[in-house]
Design an enzyme around this catalytic site. Structure first.
Site, PDB file in Angstrom:
ATOM      1  N   GLU A  73      57.687  80.138  44.607  1.00 16.39           N
ATOM      2  CA  GLU A  73      59.150  80.249  44.628  1.00 16.39           C
ATOM      3  C   GLU A  73      59.641  80.293  46.064  1.00 16.39           C
ATOM      4  O   GLU A  73      58.982  80.908  46.921  1.00 16.39           O
ATOM      5  CB  GLU A  73      59.589  81.523  43.915  1.00 16.39           C
ATOM      6  CG  GLU A  73      59.250  81.531  42.441  1.00 16.39           C
ATOM      7  CD  GLU A  73      59.745  82.799  41.766  1.00 16.39           C
ATOM      8  OE1 GLU A  73      60.894  82.798  41.327  1.00 16.39           O
ATOM      9  OE2 GLU A  73      58.986  83.773  41.703  1.00 16.39           O
TER      10      GLU A  73
ATOM     11  N   HIS B 295      52.590  84.488  33.044  1.00 11.34           N
ATOM     12  CA  HIS B 295      52.832  83.046  33.173  1.00 11.34           C
ATOM     13  C   HIS B 295      51.577  82.274  33.605  1.00 11.34           C
ATOM     14  O   HIS B 295      51.194  81.290  32.972  1.00 11.34           O
ATOM     15  CB  HIS B 295      53.958  82.765  34.169  1.00 11.34           C
ATOM     16  CG  HIS B 295      55.233  83.509  33.886  1.00 11.34           C
ATOM     17  ND1 HIS B 295      55.707  83.711  32.620  1.00 11.34           N
ATOM     18  CD2 HIS B 295      56.138  84.086  34.714  1.00 11.34           C
ATOM     19  CE1 HIS B 295      56.854  84.378  32.688  1.00 11.34           C
ATOM     20  NE2 HIS B 295      57.128  84.624  33.946  1.00 11.34           N
TER      21      HIS B 295
ATOM     22  N   ASP C  34      74.609 103.242  21.189  1.00 15.99           N
ATOM     23  CA  ASP C  34      73.764 104.133  21.979  1.00 15.99           C
ATOM     24  C   ASP C  34      72.391 104.065  21.320  1.00 15.99           C
ATOM     25  O   ASP C  34      72.225 104.477  20.166  1.00 15.99           O
ATOM     26  CB  ASP C  34      74.356 105.545  21.928  1.00 15.99           C
ATOM     27  CG  ASP C  34      73.487 106.542  22.688  1.00 15.99           C
ATOM     28  OD1 ASP C  34      72.282 106.247  22.886  1.00 15.99           O
ATOM     29  OD2 ASP C  34      74.010 107.595  23.065  1.00 15.99           O
TER      30      ASP C  34
HETATM   31  C1  BG6 Z   1      60.127  85.767  35.792  1.00 13.50           C
HETATM   32  C2  BG6 Z   1      59.823  86.692  36.927  1.00 13.50           C
HETATM   33  O1  BG6 Z   1      59.320  86.064  34.687  1.00 13.50           O
HETATM   34  O2  BG6 Z   1      59.892  84.425  36.185  1.00 13.50           O
HETATM   35  C3  BG6 Z   1      60.654  86.331  38.155  1.00 13.50           C
HETATM   36  O3  BG6 Z   1      60.101  88.038  36.555  1.00 13.50           O
HETATM   37  C4  BG6 Z   1      60.480  84.876  38.500  1.00 13.50           C
HETATM   38  O4  BG6 Z   1      60.288  87.147  39.266  1.00 13.50           O
HETATM   39  C5  BG6 Z   1      60.695  83.998  37.269  1.00 13.50           C
HETATM   40  O5  BG6 Z   1      61.396  84.545  39.521  1.00 13.50           O
HETATM   41  C6  BG6 Z   1      60.344  82.556  37.576  1.00 13.50           C
HETATM   42  O6  BG6 Z   1      60.726  81.760  36.503  1.00 13.50           O
HETATM   43  P1  BG6 Z   1      61.128  80.244  36.727  1.00 13.50           P
HETATM   44  O7  BG6 Z   1      61.305  79.714  35.364  1.00 13.50           O
HETATM   45  O8  BG6 Z   1      62.368  80.245  37.564  1.00 13.50           O
HETATM   46  O9  BG6 Z   1      59.979  79.639  37.473  1.00 13.50           O
END
Ligand code: BG6
Length: 481
Positions: A210, A234, A86
């Site tokens: 994506e 990113h 916890d």
């Molecule tokens: C994550 C996000 O950091 O990166 C997600 O929270 C996203 O929303 C993901 O789908 C994408 O990562 P990758 O490596 O699949 O391009």
């Protein structure tokens, strides 16, 4: 080198979907240092044996080639342990300390794969329990805060317990092999650096697209949005790697100092420039891989009147001598036409065209997903006497094919680096705070704007305004050229 690796949030999605499969790959490839123990901690009461069975079940959902067979799992499972914890209870940290004290591992990695709102509490408790000695490293998963103030608060607490070199802030994009290749391309080859500047480059495009929607993450995503989820971390990290000056060494701080300078040189946003240079969108129903898919507002746990953006495209500049006036376009979105992460460097056209036809230009594409590669577009003569016009041709390098045996996934790489104490691919607190400082005016401007995001159909490349943003400068997104 012996290590103990502890996963807080040991039964959470991140742990079983990403971290355990990555560790297993490292184990399978013989890269995990011998003499390691892995401890998962979470709220449920479970024996080690029960946890191993539970994880074995979860592994069935993991991508085929990454799934262990029974024999491999048995061997891997021998490293796995489980304890109930916890996170608000000081005595549970004492128990963890006792477990770690059973032997003197060289390194202890504490991986916080929990909800980020628990980070400060966990760090404070770790500090109070004395679990911050030099051999301890803490790994923090994104999102680290939801704005500058919350990120600063997390960092303040982390810093009060751990030294900066003990804090490993993950941005898994930095672990992708193509990001290593980007460093190699820029700083291991003499060819590109003289061209890597405003005199030769017309514009740079970073696309993190994506095909999937928000799936079961609606509740989390709706409080986050694409700007916080993908751009603040990113996309900006990739931008820093593209735009940074050559570091003087390959040391973590030499690299991170240069990345920080780029973040500080980004053109600051004002309410006017947000309205002009930032496009936000939200997907409506459409199709993905030929299948009809619902719009964002019909996804589970998303409020019917949500203004959360699932798409962002923006234009910025790096205000320094190397990049003055060169547009950097960043774009990310869910439910776009393809899963496609790439950085496109569009070079300038030749100053004096002597061949007939459209005056095209060179282009370098750094591919991160779905393949990891490099494509250099040149203009060539097809042969034959009747047509002097030039044709674009590509020099294509597929890293997955070229280096198949050595491919290491992002989480595998980052976990191994955390165990080995290599900080190069982790984000320093000042970088992370500067990134928040830069995105915050966008968040503020959106709060004041009741019109909300622009709709786009699932399966498209986002709102038309995103194309207009680039067309305004006389350019086009790579897929439109
Ligand atoms: C994550 C996000 O950091 O990166 C997600 O929270 C996203 O929303 C993901 O789908 C994408 O990562 P990758 O490596 O699949 O391009």
């Amino acid at each position: 080198m012996s290590f103990d690796l502890v996963f807080f949030g040991g039964t959470g999605d991140l742990t079983w979907r990403k971290l355990m499969p990555a560790l297993f790959q490292a184990f399978r490839h013989g890269k995990l240092p011998a003499g390691g123990r892995i401890l998962a901690v979470a709220r449920d009461e479970m024996s080690d044996e029960r946890y191993r069975e539970w994880l074995k079940e979860r592994f069935r959902e993991v991508d085929g080639s990454k799934r262990p067979n029974d024999e491999e799992f048995e061997k891997f499972a021998a490293l796995l342990h489980y304890r109930r914890m916890d996170l608000s209870q000081p005595e549970h940290y004492q128990r963890l300390k006792e477990w770690l004290g059973e032997r003197a591992a060289d390194t202890v990695v504490l991986y916080l794969a929990t909800s980020p709102h628990l980070f400060t509490q966990i760090c404070e408790q770790l500090g109070a329990a004395g679990l911050n000695e030099k051999r301890v490293r803490v790994v923090l998963e994104k999102p680290l805060g939801h704005d500058l103030a919350s990120a600063q608060e997390i960092n303040r607490v982390v810093r009060s317990v751990f030294a900066e070199e003990q804090a490993f802030r993950i941005d898994h994009y930095l672990g992708k092999p193509s990001v290593q290749n980007l460093m190699a391309l820029r700083f291991g080859n003499a060819l590109f650096e003289p061209l890597w500047r405003r005199e030769s480059i017309a514009n740079i495009q970073i696309t993190l697209a994506e095909g999937l929607g928000v799936g079961t993450r609606g509740a989390f995503y709706d409080g986050t949005g694409a700007l916080r989820d993908m751009i603040q971390n990113h996309a900006l990290q990739l931008l820093t790697m593209i735009a940074m000056e050559p570091p003087s060494t390959h040391d973590a701080d030499a690299i991170r100092d240069e990345k920080l300078k780029v973040l500080r040189s980004l053109k600051p946003f004002t309410p006017e420039s947000v309205a002009r240079d930032v496009i936000r969108g939200q997907y409506r129903a459409g199709s993905n891989d030929g299948q009809a898919v619902p719009g964002y507002l019909d996804e589970g746990k998303v409020p019917a009147d949500s203004h959360c953006e699932t798409f962002v495209a923006l234009r910025t500049e790096v205000q320094n001598w190397r990049w003055a006036g060169v547009p950097f376009y960043l774009r990310t979105g869910k439910r776009l036409a393809a899963r496609d992460a790439q950085i496109v460097i569009n070079f300038r056209q030749v100053p004096h065209p002597i061949f007939p036809g459209a005056n095209q230009a060179n282009r370098l594409v750094i591919k991160l997903q779905p393949e990891d590669g490099l494509e250099l577009q040149l203009l060539a003569h097809k042969g034959g006497a009747d047509n002097e016009a030039l044709t674009p041709v590509s020099l294509d390098l597929d890293f997955d094919k070229a280096f198949a045996a050595n491919r290491v996934g992002a989480y595998e790489r980052l976990l191994l680096d955390a165990i080995a104490g290599r900080l190069n691919l982790f984000v320093r607190s000042d970088e992370q705070e500067q990134a928040w400082r830069w995105v915050e005016p966008i968040l503020d401007a959106w709060k004041q704007d009741s019109t909300g995001p622009r709709p786009y159909s699932a399966g498209s490349w986002g709102p038309a305004a995103a194309s207009a943003l680039v067309a305004r400068d006389g350019f086009a997104w790579a897929e439109e050229q």
